[in-house]
Design a protein around this motif. Sequence first.
Motif, PDB file in Angstrom:
ATOM      1  N   UNK A  46       0.896  -1.022   0.030  1.00 17.73           N
ATOM      2  CA  UNK A  46      -0.092   0.070  -0.053  1.00 17.73           C
ATOM      3  C   UNK A  46       0.732   1.165   0.102  1.00 17.73           C
ATOM      4  N   UNK A  47       1.809   1.256   0.855  1.00 18.55           N
ATOM      5  CA  UNK A  47       2.880   2.584   0.670  1.00 18.55           C
ATOM      6  C   UNK A  47       3.723   2.581  -0.420  1.00 18.55           C
ATOM      7  N   UNK A  48       3.837   1.581  -1.317  1.00 18.80           N
ATOM      8  CA  UNK A  48       4.592   1.712  -2.587  1.00 18.80           C
ATOM      9  C   UNK A  48       3.617   2.015  -3.459  1.00 18.80           C
ATOM     10  N   UNK A  49       2.444   1.814  -3.471  1.00 22.18           N
ATOM     11  CA  UNK A  49       1.348   2.039  -4.569  1.00 22.18           C
ATOM     12  C   UNK A  49       1.054   3.624  -4.456  1.00 22.18           C
ATOM     13  N   UNK A  50       1.166   4.322  -3.222  1.00 26.73           N
ATOM     14  CA  UNK A  50       0.524   5.696  -3.222  1.00 26.73           C
ATOM     15  C   UNK A  50       1.920   6.575  -3.418  1.00 26.73           C
ATOM     16  N   UNK A  51       1.802   7.568  -4.239  1.00 27.52           N
ATOM     17  CA  UNK A  51       2.984   8.482  -4.443  1.00 27.52           C
ATOM     18  C   UNK A  51       3.390   9.256  -3.324  1.00 27.52           C
ATOM     19  N   UNK A  52       4.320   9.759  -3.136  1.00 25.69           N
ATOM     20  CA  UNK A  52       4.636  10.532  -1.952  1.00 25.69           C
ATOM     21  C   UNK A  52       3.824  12.166  -2.276  1.00 25.69           C
ATOM     22  N   UNK A  53       3.403  12.572  -1.305  1.00 24.40           N
ATOM     23  CA  UNK A  53       2.988  14.132  -1.271  1.00 24.40           C
ATOM     24  C   UNK A  53       4.027  15.088  -1.528  1.00 24.40           C
ATOM     25  N   UNK A  54       3.795  16.092  -2.399  1.00 24.13           N
ATOM     26  CA  UNK A  54       4.778  16.966  -2.414  1.00 24.13           C
ATOM     27  C   UNK A  54       4.326  18.183  -1.557  1.00 24.13           C
ATOM     28  N   UNK A  55       5.181  19.047  -1.141  1.00 23.86           N
ATOM     29  CA  UNK A  55       5.174  20.192  -0.229  1.00 23.86           C
ATOM     30  C   UNK A  55       4.325  21.348  -1.114  1.00 23.86           C
ATOM     31  N   UNK A  56       3.410  21.765  -0.860  1.00 28.88           N
ATOM     32  CA  UNK A  56       2.958  22.829  -1.783  1.00 28.88           C
ATOM     33  C   UNK A  56       3.790  24.302  -1.205  1.00 28.88           C
ATOM     34  N   UNK A  57       4.348  24.984  -2.352  1.00 30.40           N
ATOM     35  CA  UNK A  57       4.945  26.353  -1.773  1.00 30.40           C
ATOM     36  C   UNK A  57       4.209  27.431  -2.222  1.00 30.40           C
ATOM     37  N   UNK A  58       4.077  28.364  -1.567  1.00 39.03           N
ATOM     38  CA  UNK A  58       3.464  29.591  -2.043  1.00 39.03           C
ATOM     39  C   UNK A  58       4.430  30.796  -2.449  1.00 39.03           C
ATOM     40  N   UNK A  59       4.034  31.245  -3.641  1.00 39.52           N
ATOM     41  CA  UNK A  59       4.929  32.045  -4.447  1.00 39.52           C
ATOM     42  C   UNK A  59       4.608  33.571  -3.540  1.00 39.52           C
ATOM     43  N   UNK A  60       5.780  34.393  -3.527  1.00 36.28           N
ATOM     44  CA  UNK A  60       5.519  35.635  -3.063  1.00 36.28           C
ATOM     45  C   UNK A  60       4.133  36.539  -3.513  1.00 36.28           C
ATOM     46  N   UNK A  61       3.870  36.359  -4.784  1.00 35.71           N
ATOM     47  CA  UNK A  61       2.813  37.140  -5.438  1.00 35.71           C
ATOM     48  C   UNK A  61       1.370  36.461  -4.621  1.00 35.71           C
ATOM     49  N   UNK A  62       1.386  35.219  -4.698  1.00 40.39           N
ATOM     50  CA  UNK A  62       0.333  34.449  -3.926  1.00 40.39           C
ATOM     51  C   UNK A  62       0.304  35.023  -2.327  1.00 40.39           C
TER      52      UNK A  62
END
Length: 84
Positions: A46-62
């Motif tokens: 199950x752990x191998x089947x799910x991709x790792x979650x990427x950390x979301x980054x906020x741009x300076x404009x956002x």
Amino acid sequence: MEVTRIVAEIDAQIRKLQQARALLADASKPVPGGRRGRPKGSTTAAAAATPAKRKRKLTPEGRKRIAEAMKKRWAEQRKQKAGK
């Protein structure tokens, strides 16, 4: 004669104890394949089947847009509290 019989019994006891020690020493040796259970570093299916979650980054404009929206919201809330 009595002494020789006592010495023979002691020798018999020593042999029994040595056999018991040998059995216990063999039982405490590690298993040829290593440790029991799942090997270190392995993962479940199950752990191998799910991709790792990427950390979301906020741009300076956002970040600036969010800050301006929050300031606008707080200003509106202050107006509502002052109007009551």
